[in-house]
Enzyme design. Structure first.
Site, short mmCIF file in Angstrom:
data_model
loop_
_atom_site.label_atom_id
_atom_site.label_comp_id
_atom_site.label_asym_id
_atom_site.label_seq_id
_atom_site.Cartn_x
_atom_site.Cartn_y
_atom_site.Cartn_z
N GLY A 66 0.84 -1.20 -0.01
CA GLY A 66 0.11 -0.08 0.19
C GLY A 66 0.84 1.15 0.03
N GLY A 114 -0.27 -4.69 1.05
CA GLY A 114 -1.28 -4.48 0.06
C GLY A 114 -1.45 -5.42 -0.78
CD GLU A 137 2.50 -5.91 6.52
OE1 GLU A 137 2.02 -5.89 5.44
OE2 GLU A 137 3.06 -7.05 6.66
CG ASP A 145 -2.97 -3.86 6.94
OD1 ASP A 145 -1.83 -4.34 6.23
OD2 ASP A 145 -3.32 -2.93 6.62
#
Length: 350
Positions: A66, A114, A137, A145
């Site tokens: 992302g 992402g 992450e 996530d």
């Protein structure tokens, strides 16, 4: 006008999605997430679209993650764009998970963060010799996530915890052995696979699998197979501290390498990720997981480490983040529990 960040077309019997930011390794923007969900909603009820196939533009990446630099800039500027990004990205993840027709990701190149969220919630995940997968992450002061709390605990043994905490990068042989990749093809076959799907009658997931079966080649033996017992032994601890202690006491080269890797990660992220996976493994559905992760990410944005991780890794690129707190002992269980508390009016609106 510049070309769109994400391209949609119907080709034969499929809807084809192309993530179209090759210079940025197809990293996911807010607009891309919104547009993909909108298009999936439309294709879900369009009889002529029997399946969806997703690819990345260029020859380097499927989707490298992302656009977290933009997210940090939004938070620091006091705008709500960062919250809108996560909210709509997570709704996109749910739309992929619940899409009523076969959803096939041709993951040819780098896919992280992402990019995993654009692909993993779907039905079939195809790797090539160029595929490089990671959930990095904890080194960014975040947590895995976009569905990590759902799919990682459901991998064999403790491999999900290992991948989540260390951010290890793995390729096609490991991806196939772990069941992340349903099929492995040659990078040169991606175009032919798309055309095969476009010309096939895809009335069920079995029909989609049959198309891929005709291109699939078993990869080389998985490197992770050699250390599976070590992973299960070390990463089965009931606390992160136990995992680190087990690795520290193990004098093998592999264990010492993992210990050093974990010691470089955000202590808060390590504890938060551990709690995420342990909670995620008992959730009943993907939606509940995304509600949980939305609570978590809102709390992460209130802290220090995400911004420090993005600064160190992606902005200044000094690779020397200063975590706060900088030890596991300083991160209390009560603090971690707070990340999972209701957001009340700000809950994920599904």
């Amino acid at each position: 006008m510049s070309e769109a960040e994400i391209l949609f077309e119907t080709r034969g019997n499929i809807g084809l999605v192309t993530l179209n930011r090759p210079r940025a390794l197809n990293s996911l923007t807010h607009n891309m997430a919104v547009e993909l969900k909108r298009q999936l909603d439309e294709w879900a009820i369009m009889p002529s679209v029997q399946a969806v196939v997703v690819v990345g533009a260029g020859d380097k990446a499927f989707c490298a993650g992302g656009d977290v630099v933009k997210v940090t800039q939004s938070y620091q500027a006091g705008t709500t764009e960062w919250r809108d990004f996560f909210h709509d990205e997570y709704l996109m993840n749910i739309a992929i998970d619940e899409f009523p027709k076969p959803y096939i990701s041709l993951v040819d190149g780098i896919t992280m963060g992402g990019g995993v969220g654009v692909s993993i919630p779907g039905d079939l995940w195809v790797a090539t010799e160029k595929t490089l997968f990671a959930m990095p992450e904890t080194g960014l002061g975040l947590f895995p996530d976009v569905g990590g709390g759902w799919f990682l605990p459901r991998l064999p043994g403790e491999t999900g915890m290992y991948l989540a905490l260390t951010g290890a990068r793995i390729k096609a042989p490991d991806l196939y052995a772990l069941g992340i990749a349903s099929h492995v093809i040659s990078s040169e076959q991606v175009g032919a696979v798309i055309e095969a799907f476009a010309g096939a009658e895809i009335k069920s997931l079995d029909d989609a699998k049959a198309v891929l079966d005709s291109f699939h080649t078993d990869p080389e033996p998985a490197p992770l197979a050699e250390v599976m017992d070590d992973i299960d032994g070390a990463f089965s601890g009931v606390r992160v501290d136990e995992i680190l202690h087990a690795l520290e006491l193990d004098e093998s080269e592999w264990a010492q390498k993992q210990f050093k890797i974990l010691m470089s990660k955000s202590p808060t992220s390590l504890k938060l990720t551990f709690a995420q996976l342990r909670r995620g493994e008992v959730l009943e559905n993907f939606r509940d997981n995304m509600r949980m992760e939305y609570r978590m990410v809102n709390r992460v944005m209130e802290g220090n480490d995400f911004f420090e991780g993005v600064r160190a890794i992606l902005i200044d690129k000094d690779n020397a983040p200063v975590w706060s707190p900088n030890t596991l002992a300083e991160v209390s269980d009560a603090e971690i529990d707070g990340y999972f508390a209701s957001l009340d009016a700000l809950e994920l609106k599904i």
